[in-house]
Design a protein around this motif. Structure first.
Motif, PDB file in Angstrom:
ATOM      1  N   GLN A  51     -21.550 -51.716  41.581  1.00 45.64           N
ATOM      2  CA  GLN A  51     -22.055 -50.507  42.230  1.00 45.64           C
ATOM      3  C   GLN A  51     -20.947 -49.758  42.965  1.00 45.64           C
ATOM      4  OE1 GLN A  51     -25.359 -51.832  44.678  1.00 45.64           O
ATOM      5  NE2 GLN A  51     -26.276 -52.925  42.942  1.00 45.64           N
ATOM      6  N   MET A  52     -19.970 -50.491  43.514  1.00 49.22           N
ATOM      7  CA  MET A  52     -18.874 -49.861  44.234  1.00 49.22           C
ATOM      8  C   MET A  52     -17.876 -49.201  43.278  1.00 49.22           C
ATOM      9  SD  MET A  52     -16.018 -51.663  46.706  1.00 49.22           S
ATOM     10  CE  MET A  52     -15.492 -52.794  45.400  1.00 49.22           C
ATOM     11  N   ALA A  53     -17.606 -49.854  42.135  1.00 46.51           N
ATOM     12  CA  ALA A  53     -16.534 -49.412  41.238  1.00 46.51           C
ATOM     13  C   ALA A  53     -17.005 -48.527  40.094  1.00 46.51           C
ATOM     14  CB  ALA A  53     -15.813 -50.637  40.666  1.00 46.51           C
ATOM     15  N   SER A  54     -18.332 -48.394  39.925  1.00 45.96           N
ATOM     16  CA  SER A  54     -18.828 -47.633  38.781  1.00 45.96           C
ATOM     17  C   SER A  54     -20.195 -47.037  39.096  1.00 45.96           C
ATOM     18  CB  SER A  54     -18.933 -48.537  37.550  1.00 45.96           C
ATOM     19  OG  SER A  54     -19.993 -49.469  37.707  1.00 45.96           O
ATOM     20  N   GLU A  55     -20.774 -46.412  38.079  1.00 45.06           N
ATOM     21  CA  GLU A  55     -22.111 -45.839  38.238  1.00 45.06           C
ATOM     22  C   GLU A  55     -23.209 -46.832  37.869  1.00 45.06           C
ATOM     23  OE1 GLU A  55     -20.839 -44.448  34.027  1.00 45.06           O
ATOM     24  OE2 GLU A  55     -19.946 -45.187  35.910  1.00 45.06           O
ATOM     25  N   PHE A  56     -22.822 -48.099  37.605  1.00 39.06           N
ATOM     26  CA  PHE A  56     -23.795 -49.087  37.137  1.00 39.06           C
ATOM     27  C   PHE A  56     -24.317 -49.950  38.281  1.00 39.06           C
ATOM     28  CE2 PHE A  56     -20.922 -48.156  33.578  1.00 39.06           C
ATOM     29  CZ  PHE A  56     -21.846 -47.622  32.695  1.00 39.06           C
ATOM     30  N   ASP A  57     -25.508 -50.477  38.083  1.00 38.02           N
ATOM     31  CA  ASP A  57     -26.154 -51.286  39.120  1.00 38.02           C
ATOM     32  C   ASP A  57     -25.797 -52.758  39.028  1.00 38.02           C
ATOM     33  OD1 ASP A  57     -27.500 -49.088  40.217  1.00 38.02           O
ATOM     34  OD2 ASP A  57     -29.155 -49.287  38.785  1.00 38.02           O
ATOM     35  N   THR A  58     -25.452 -53.206  37.821  1.00 36.18           N
ATOM     36  CA  THR A  58     -25.190 -54.645  37.647  1.00 36.18           C
ATOM     37  C   THR A  58     -23.838 -54.873  36.981  1.00 36.18           C
ATOM     38  OG1 THR A  58     -26.162 -54.830  35.430  1.00 36.18           O
ATOM     39  CG2 THR A  58     -27.667 -55.013  37.316  1.00 36.18           C
ATOM     40  N   LEU A  59     -23.314 -56.076  37.191  1.00 34.74           N
ATOM     41  CA  LEU A  59     -22.036 -56.450  36.596  1.00 34.74           C
ATOM     42  C   LEU A  59     -22.138 -56.496  35.073  1.00 34.74           C
ATOM     43  CD1 LEU A  59     -19.131 -57.365  37.066  1.00 34.74           C
ATOM     44  CD2 LEU A  59     -19.968 -59.721  37.259  1.00 34.74           C
ATOM     45  N   GLU A  60     -23.287 -56.937  34.572  1.00 35.84           N
ATOM     46  CA  GLU A  60     -23.461 -56.999  33.118  1.00 35.84           C
ATOM     47  C   GLU A  60     -23.431 -55.610  32.493  1.00 35.84           C
ATOM     48  OE1 GLU A  60     -23.258 -59.648  31.124  1.00 35.84           O
ATOM     49  OE2 GLU A  60     -22.687 -60.534  33.056  1.00 35.84           O
TER      50      GLU A  60
END
Length: 468
Positions: A251-260
């Motif tokens: 969430q910090m490094a991208s627009e995604f909610d999960t690491l997967e």
């Protein structure tokens, strides 16, 4: 006007041109008018000197010379069009006969585009690398992203691999400290390989305040290439702390909610990059096969100009920006001047062949360039040049480079036609279907292969066709 074409070799012709003197009337009138504006004769107003007086005072020969030089480009162009020639560069003009009131005769030798026969290219087959993205590739991409979000914290211990150290440097050659060999407060990550060879071993194990001396070959500066005695003092040690690999990091490094989801996106990005590389590889290998199929005579003067242009651009632009000369470049590359000249000549030959073949394909396939395609290409070129589209477009128009851009797009489309007809397989034996960006990739490949080829082919400007 009468003209005849003599073929000297597949890439050079001699035009023999005869002009009845009455066809020089306009140029003679222009010559008298020009001389009238440049000279003064006592008893006559400027611009009102009779032609006979100009002949008497300055000589009929001066008038004829001016008139002939004015007329030559026109008659040369007419002869070129009549002979349906595609000239390259400036002609060598020789006045063979000039009879006042009767006849002007001259010859013009010029290089021309050779006649090229394009064979059936549908049988071309090439092999390219397969697109494979491993789990290790994905993890490396995620780790690289993780590294960009690392923080540093000062530590009171000896420096280790991966630590960020603040250092002071002093370099000596033959016992003398170099003027540009002193630096303070330099931040360096141990193991990055961004500074001098040997510095990692020197600083590892040192705490803040510690120093060491080592020998290293300097990579730049006034003593570039020389061995120096380098003293390094560590003033601070900081440990890099990487964020935890979890959903919070995603969430910090991208627009995604999960690491997967972040990993899945990284895999997709890597696949797209490798697919683009694969398409580029296919274009390059198809182009090489096409060049092998077609016999292309190379005009000697054009080749000499192309080699000269490439060497000039390397020496005065690329190497100049790097702050090195050709001799140093050859030393770094481990090449002799003869090897460099041979390589440059081979590159120039390939560039000229590429342009000739693809231009012939443009004509054969009746390919056109529309405004949208030209605009898209201009935008890509502007981006790669670091200029805004408006700035790049203005520079292109002012430099008369629009035809060059049109040619690049057209040749890219021609290469895409050949690739579409070719059989492309990967190293696994699977057929490769290239995506819709094929034209764009082909433009890039064609531009790389034929780089700088346009300037050597420009037709002679009007004032370059003069009597010799």
């Amino acid at each position: 006007m009468k003209s005849a074409v003599e073929t000297l070799n597949p890439t050079r012709v001699r035009l023999s041109i005869e002009v009845p003197f009455e066809e020089l009337k306009d140029s003679l009138d222009a010559a008298y008018k020009k001389i009238n504006q440049q000279v003064t004769v006592k008893g006559f107003r400027k611009g009102k000197i009779p032609n006979r007086v100009i002949d008497q005072r300055f000589g009929r020969g001066a008038v004829l010379e001016e008139a002939v030089n004015d007329a030559l480009p026109k008659f040369y162009t007419e002869a070129v069009n009549e002979g349906e020639l595609n000239p390259l560069g400036q002609p060598e003009v020789d006045i063979t006969e000039l009879k006042d009131g009767e006849l002007l005769a001259f010859t013009a030798e010029v290089d021309i585009r050779p006649s090229i026969e394009i064979p059936d290219y549908s049988g071309i087959e090439v092999e390219v690398d397969a697109v494979t993205v491993s789990d290790e590739d994905v993890e490396k991409a995620v780790e690289d992203l993780r590294g960009r979000f690392a923080s540093t914290n000062p530590v009171e211990r000896a420096a280790e691999d991966g630590d960020v150290v603040t250092i002071d440097l002093e370099a000596k050659v033959d016992g003398e400290v170099l003027e540009d060999g002193v630096a303070e407060g330099v931040s360096y990550t141990i193991g990055s390989g961004e500074l001098l060879e040997g510095i990692d071993d020197a600083v590892k194990g040192l705490e803040a305040g510690g120093e060491a001396t080592f020998t290293s070959q300097l990579k730049g500066g006034s003593a570039e290439g020389k061995d120096a005695e380098v003293t390094v003092k560590v003033t601070a040690v900081a440990a890099r702390e990487l964020p935890e690999l979890d959903d919070d990091f995603a969430q910090m490094a991208s627009e995604f909610d999960t690491l997967e989801e972040l990993r899945a996106d990284s895999r997709k990005r890597l696949e797209n990059m490798k697919q683009y590389d694969q398409a580029t590889q296919a274009q390059e290998r198809v182009l090489d096969k096409l060049i092998e199929l077609v016999e292309v005579p190379i005009p000697e003067n054009l080749l000499a100009d192309e080699v000269k242009t490439r060497k000039h651009n390397l020496e005065h632009h690329q190497l100049g920006q790097m702050g090195i000369d050709l001799a140093k470049y050859l030393e770094i590359q481990g090449k002799t001047e003869e090897e460099f000249d041979q390589e440059t000549s081979e590159q120039a030959v390939k560039g000229i062949k590429t342009q000739f073949i693809l231009d012939e394909l443009v004509n054969k396939e009746k390919l056109n360039v529309n405004q949208e395609e030209l605009t898209e290409h201009l935008m890509r070129r502007a981006q790669s040049s670091g200029m805004s589209p408006d700035q790049f477009a203005q520079a292109v128009v002012e430099g008369g480079q629009v035809p060059m851009l049109v040619g690049e797009v057209a040749r890219g489309k021609a290469l895409a036609v050949v690739v579409e007809a070719a059989t492309v397989k990967d190293t696994n034996g699977e057929l490769v279907e290239l995506d819709d960006d094929e034209d764009e990739t082909a433009e890039t490949v064609e531009a790389d292969a034929a780089a700088e080829g346009e300037s050597a082919e420009d037709e002679a400007p009007k004032d370059a066709v003069e009597a010799k």
